[in-house]
Write a protein that holds these residues in place. Structure first.
Motif, PDB file in Angstrom:
ATOM      1  N   VAL A  41       0.818  -1.215   0.000  1.00 52.00           N
ATOM      2  CA  VAL A  41       0.000   0.000   0.000  1.00 52.00           C
ATOM      3  C   VAL A  41       0.850   1.262   0.000  1.00 52.00           C
ATOM      4  CG1 VAL A  41      -1.721   1.284   1.346  1.00 52.00           C
ATOM      5  CG2 VAL A  41      -1.935  -1.189   1.084  1.00 52.00           C
ATOM      6  N   TYR A  44       1.035   3.498  -3.049  1.00 51.49           N
ATOM      7  CA  TYR A  44      -0.210   4.227  -3.301  1.00 51.49           C
ATOM      8  C   TYR A  44      -0.279   5.487  -2.448  1.00 51.49           C
ATOM      9  CZ  TYR A  44      -1.875   0.155  -5.832  1.00 51.49           C
ATOM     10  OH  TYR A  44      -2.012  -0.861  -6.731  1.00 51.49           O
ATOM     11  N   ASN A  47       1.867   8.160  -4.003  1.00 49.02           N
ATOM     12  CA  ASN A  47       1.195   8.792  -5.141  1.00 49.02           C
ATOM     13  C   ASN A  47       0.080   9.720  -4.689  1.00 49.02           C
ATOM     14  OD1 ASN A  47       2.779   7.674  -7.177  1.00 49.02           O
ATOM     15  ND2 ASN A  47       1.542   5.838  -7.268  1.00 49.02           N
ATOM     16  N   LEU A  48      -0.640   9.349  -3.647  1.00 48.11           N
ATOM     17  CA  LEU A  48      -1.679  10.233  -3.111  1.00 48.11           C
ATOM     18  C   LEU A  48      -1.058  11.525  -2.599  1.00 48.11           C
ATOM     19  CD1 LEU A  48      -3.905   7.653  -1.184  1.00 48.11           C
ATOM     20  CD2 LEU A  48      -4.566   8.967  -3.216  1.00 48.11           C
TER      21      LEU A  48
END
Length: 65
Positions: A41, A44, A47-48
């Motif tokens: 995770v 991700y 990137n967020l």
């Protein structure tokens, strides 16, 4: 492209954080404790962060089935 979609939906970046109506955009990932999925995770979440979205991992106890 994701940033553009968020902008169009009213989620603007203010001081590096994506907000709408003064409320920050945050995502929580619930993980079973010691499941090892945090390493999956984490990209991700990175990137967020580039989009101004705060991502966190919440560790919950595993079920006893």
């Amino acid at each position: 492209q994701a940033g553009k979609i968020l902008d169009e939906a009213g989620w603007k970046v203010v001081d590096g954080k994506r907000q709408k109506g003064g409320q920050p955009l945050e995502v929580e990932f619930l993980m079973v404790s010691n499941s090892g999925f945090a390493r999956i995770v984490q990209p991700y979440i990175k990137n967020l962060e580039r989009l101004g979205v705060t991502g966190t991992i919440i560790s919950v106890p595993g079920s006893k089935m």
